[in-house]
Write a protein that holds these residues in place. Sequence first.
Motif, PDB file in Angstrom:
ATOM      1  N   THR A 278      55.940  33.814  35.322  1.00 44.94           N
ATOM      2  CA  THR A 278      56.341  32.316  34.988  1.00 44.94           C
ATOM      3  C   THR A 278      57.790  32.859  36.650  1.00 44.94           C
ATOM      4  O   THR A 278      58.188  31.791  36.456  1.00 44.94           O
ATOM      5  N   ALA A 279      57.645  33.694  37.947  1.00 36.16           N
ATOM      6  CA  ALA A 279      58.039  34.480  38.226  1.00 36.16           C
ATOM      7  C   ALA A 279      57.491  33.519  39.898  1.00 36.16           C
ATOM      8  O   ALA A 279      55.972  33.767  39.293  1.00 36.16           O
ATOM      9  N   PRO A 280      58.058  33.326  40.902  1.00 36.18           N
ATOM     10  CA  PRO A 280      57.327  32.541  41.649  1.00 36.18           C
ATOM     11  C   PRO A 280      56.823  34.386  42.773  1.00 36.18           C
ATOM     12  O   PRO A 280      57.003  35.133  42.298  1.00 36.18           O
ATOM     13  N   GLY A 281      55.867  34.210  43.217  1.00 33.73           N
ATOM     14  CA  GLY A 281      55.505  35.366  44.410  1.00 33.73           C
ATOM     15  C   GLY A 281      53.939  35.353  43.840  1.00 33.73           C
ATOM     16  O   GLY A 281      53.386  34.438  44.534  1.00 33.73           O
ATOM     17  N   VAL A 282      53.363  36.818  44.107  1.00 30.61           N
ATOM     18  CA  VAL A 282      51.502  36.234  43.771  1.00 30.61           C
ATOM     19  C   VAL A 282      51.122  36.235  42.619  1.00 30.61           C
ATOM     20  O   VAL A 282      51.703  37.148  41.740  1.00 30.61           O
ATOM     21  N   PRO A 283      50.249  34.929  42.390  1.00 27.45           N
ATOM     22  CA  PRO A 283      50.275  34.667  41.278  1.00 27.45           C
ATOM     23  C   PRO A 283      49.386  35.574  40.474  1.00 27.45           C
ATOM     24  O   PRO A 283      49.299  35.670  39.151  1.00 27.45           O
ATOM     25  N   GLY A 284      48.209  35.779  41.229  1.00 26.74           N
ATOM     26  CA  GLY A 284      47.229  36.590  40.691  1.00 26.74           C
ATOM     27  C   GLY A 284      46.434  35.513  40.287  1.00 26.74           C
ATOM     28  O   GLY A 284      46.110  34.738  39.694  1.00 26.74           O
ATOM     29  N   VAL A 285      44.956  36.206  39.675  1.00 25.59           N
ATOM     30  CA  VAL A 285      43.798  35.486  39.042  1.00 25.59           C
ATOM     31  C   VAL A 285      43.379  35.434  37.696  1.00 25.59           C
ATOM     32  O   VAL A 285      43.559  36.677  37.003  1.00 25.59           O
ATOM     33  N   ALA A 286      43.614  34.370  36.977  1.00 25.11           N
ATOM     34  CA  ALA A 286      43.439  34.180  35.208  1.00 25.11           C
ATOM     35  C   ALA A 286      41.561  34.647  35.201  1.00 25.11           C
ATOM     36  O   ALA A 286      40.965  34.153  35.746  1.00 25.11           O
ATOM     37  N   PRO A 287      41.772  35.385  33.652  1.00 26.22           N
ATOM     38  CA  PRO A 287      39.819  36.030  34.192  1.00 26.22           C
ATOM     39  C   PRO A 287      39.108  35.055  33.712  1.00 26.22           C
ATOM     40  O   PRO A 287      37.570  35.624  33.633  1.00 26.22           O
ATOM     41  N   TYR A 288      39.729  33.765  33.331  1.00 25.61           N
ATOM     42  CA  TYR A 288      38.380  33.238  32.898  1.00 25.61           C
ATOM     43  C   TYR A 288      37.313  32.418  34.580  1.00 25.61           C
ATOM     44  O   TYR A 288      36.924  31.283  34.654  1.00 25.61           O
ATOM     45  N   ALA A 289      38.288  32.562  35.159  1.00 29.27           N
ATOM     46  CA  ALA A 289      38.074  31.821  36.683  1.00 29.27           C
ATOM     47  C   ALA A 289      37.003  32.932  37.135  1.00 29.27           C
ATOM     48  O   ALA A 289      36.194  31.848  37.655  1.00 29.27           O
ATOM     49  N   LEU A 290      37.094  34.066  36.595  1.00 27.09           N
ATOM     50  CA  LEU A 290      36.294  35.243  37.157  1.00 27.09           C
ATOM     51  C   LEU A 290      34.592  35.637  36.578  1.00 27.09           C
ATOM     52  O   LEU A 290      34.121  36.142  36.497  1.00 27.09           O
ATOM     53  N   ASP A 291      34.747  35.116  35.306  1.00 23.30           N
ATOM     54  CA  ASP A 291      34.006  35.071  34.493  1.00 23.30           C
ATOM     55  C   ASP A 291      32.806  34.450  34.301  1.00 23.30           C
ATOM     56  O   ASP A 291      32.266  33.400  34.525  1.00 23.30           O
ATOM     57  N   PRO A 292      31.801  35.583  34.497  1.00 19.36           N
ATOM     58  CA  PRO A 292      30.254  34.948  35.055  1.00 19.36           C
ATOM     59  C   PRO A 292      29.581  33.795  34.106  1.00 19.36           C
ATOM     60  O   PRO A 292      28.793  33.522  34.360  1.00 19.36           O
ATOM     61  N   ALA A 293      30.058  34.534  32.590  1.00 22.00           N
ATOM     62  CA  ALA A 293      29.569  33.534  31.467  1.00 22.00           C
ATOM     63  C   ALA A 293      29.982  31.677  32.411  1.00 22.00           C
ATOM     64  O   ALA A 293      29.016  30.615  32.650  1.00 22.00           O
ATOM     65  N   ASN A 294      31.309  31.759  32.025  1.00 25.90           N
ATOM     66  CA  ASN A 294      32.000  30.612  32.528  1.00 25.90           C
ATOM     67  C   ASN A 294      31.417  29.952  33.707  1.00 25.90           C
ATOM     68  O   ASN A 294      31.129  28.657  34.029  1.00 25.90           O
ATOM     69  N   ALA A 295      30.673  30.867  34.725  1.00 26.91           N
ATOM     70  CA  ALA A 295      30.622  30.343  36.715  1.00 26.91           C
ATOM     71  C   ALA A 295      28.914  30.056  35.801  1.00 26.91           C
ATOM     72  O   ALA A 295      28.590  29.076  36.290  1.00 26.91           O
ATOM     73  N   GLU A 296      28.541  30.808  34.814  1.00 28.91           N
ATOM     74  CA  GLU A 296      26.703  29.889  34.683  1.00 28.91           C
ATOM     75  C   GLU A 296      26.727  28.935  34.368  1.00 28.91           C
ATOM     76  O   GLU A 296      26.401  27.977  34.193  1.00 28.91           O
ATOM     77  N   ARG A 297      27.218  28.875  33.472  1.00 30.73           N
ATOM     78  CA  ARG A 297      27.867  27.382  32.616  1.00 30.73           C
ATOM     79  C   ARG A 297      28.509  26.191  33.158  1.00 30.73           C
ATOM     80  O   ARG A 297      27.769  25.164  32.886  1.00 30.73           O
ATOM     81  N   LEU A 298      28.871  26.217  33.806  1.00 32.89           N
ATOM     82  CA  LEU A 298      29.653  25.526  34.884  1.00 32.89           C
ATOM     83  C   LEU A 298      28.382  24.805  35.864  1.00 32.89           C
ATOM     84  O   LEU A 298      28.100  24.087  36.067  1.00 32.89           O
ATOM     85  N   TRP A 299      28.081  25.601  36.459  1.00 35.54           N
ATOM     86  CA  TRP A 299      27.052  25.710  37.466  1.00 35.54           C
ATOM     87  C   TRP A 299      26.007  24.438  36.780  1.00 35.54           C
ATOM     88  O   TRP A 299      25.038  24.217  37.045  1.00 35.54           O
ATOM     89  N   ASP A 300      25.571  24.961  36.064  1.00 28.61           N
ATOM     90  CA  ASP A 300      24.178  24.187  34.405  1.00 28.61           C
ATOM     91  C   ASP A 300      24.848  23.070  34.383  1.00 28.61           C
ATOM     92  O   ASP A 300      24.351  22.270  34.344  1.00 28.61           O
ATOM     93  N   THR A 301      25.948  22.888  34.093  1.00 34.20           N
ATOM     94  CA  THR A 301      26.549  21.618  33.640  1.00 34.20           C
ATOM     95  C   THR A 301      26.395  20.606  34.974  1.00 34.20           C
ATOM     96  O   THR A 301      26.526  19.841  34.703  1.00 34.20           O
TER      97      THR A 301
END
Length: 307
Positions: A278-301
């Motif tokens: 909720t504050a500016p600075g170093v926002p970080g990364v959401a786990p769903y953006a690095l999830d290998p299952a999501n990555a493979e599914r999106l590639w196939d899609t």
Amino acid sequence: MPQFFQSPFGRLSTASEVIDGVELSGQRAIVTGATSGIGVETARALLAAGAEVTLAVRRPDAGEEVAADLRKRTGSDAVRVSHLDVADLDSVQAFTAAWRGPLHILVNNAGIMMPPGLERGMRGHEQQFATNYLGHFALTLGLHPALAEAGTARIVSVSSSGHLYSPVVFDDLDFRFRPYDALAAYGQSKTAEVLLAVEADRRWSGEGIRANALHPGAVATNLQKHTGGLRTPEPYRKTIEQGAATSVFLAASPLAEGVGGRYFEDVAEAPVVDARPTAPGVPGVAPYALDPANAERLWDTATGILR
């Protein structure tokens, strides 16, 4: 490779600083969206380090003006301009079909941010997803043989902290069942760009191709033309030279050799967060953006969409 990657650079480092002393003679690079902002500075830094740089741009006339300026600023003539509209599949396919020889660096930098209303682009898909992700997916896939030919190559996906506003909603990518929200659509497209790097690295690292994604930071560029300008508090803003630093580091620094499938900000690997800060600075990364299952599914899609 360290479990959590750090570098000697930080938030205020510039593209020139992170590439100082790096020699890229004999290497070939493509930077999309290189007519303004971070794209131009990324191309300048790579060119100054000795790379042959192709500005892959929607408006070749503007690209030629940038190329002329880069020649003067760097003293290098190894810059060329090619037409590429990542929102147009025919343009992407023509570009990849025309490419000859190896490719060592691909910087997927072009993009759009939060047009005011729902627009549909490539194959009828929501415009931000189509431009920011599908176009770059098709480009990356089409250039795979050239990247493999290089022996060692790097793919850099310019994402955003905006990815924290939405995962990829696989059951409704194009807002056909839910009300359109420009920020959610932008967030989804930027999550998709991270997932592109994650899956490309998984599939191709054995061929010497490494891929990473990044958040450049809060930089005032033409990207904010639909949002009323940059709204980040002044102390957390970056110059264009600082904003391009992470892209250039991932594209060319020897310190990033062998690193892949990760998300960076401020020239360091970003921490995984369990909620949007909720504050500016170093926002970080959401786990769903690095999830290998999501990555493979999106590639196939995406493969199915473009088939």
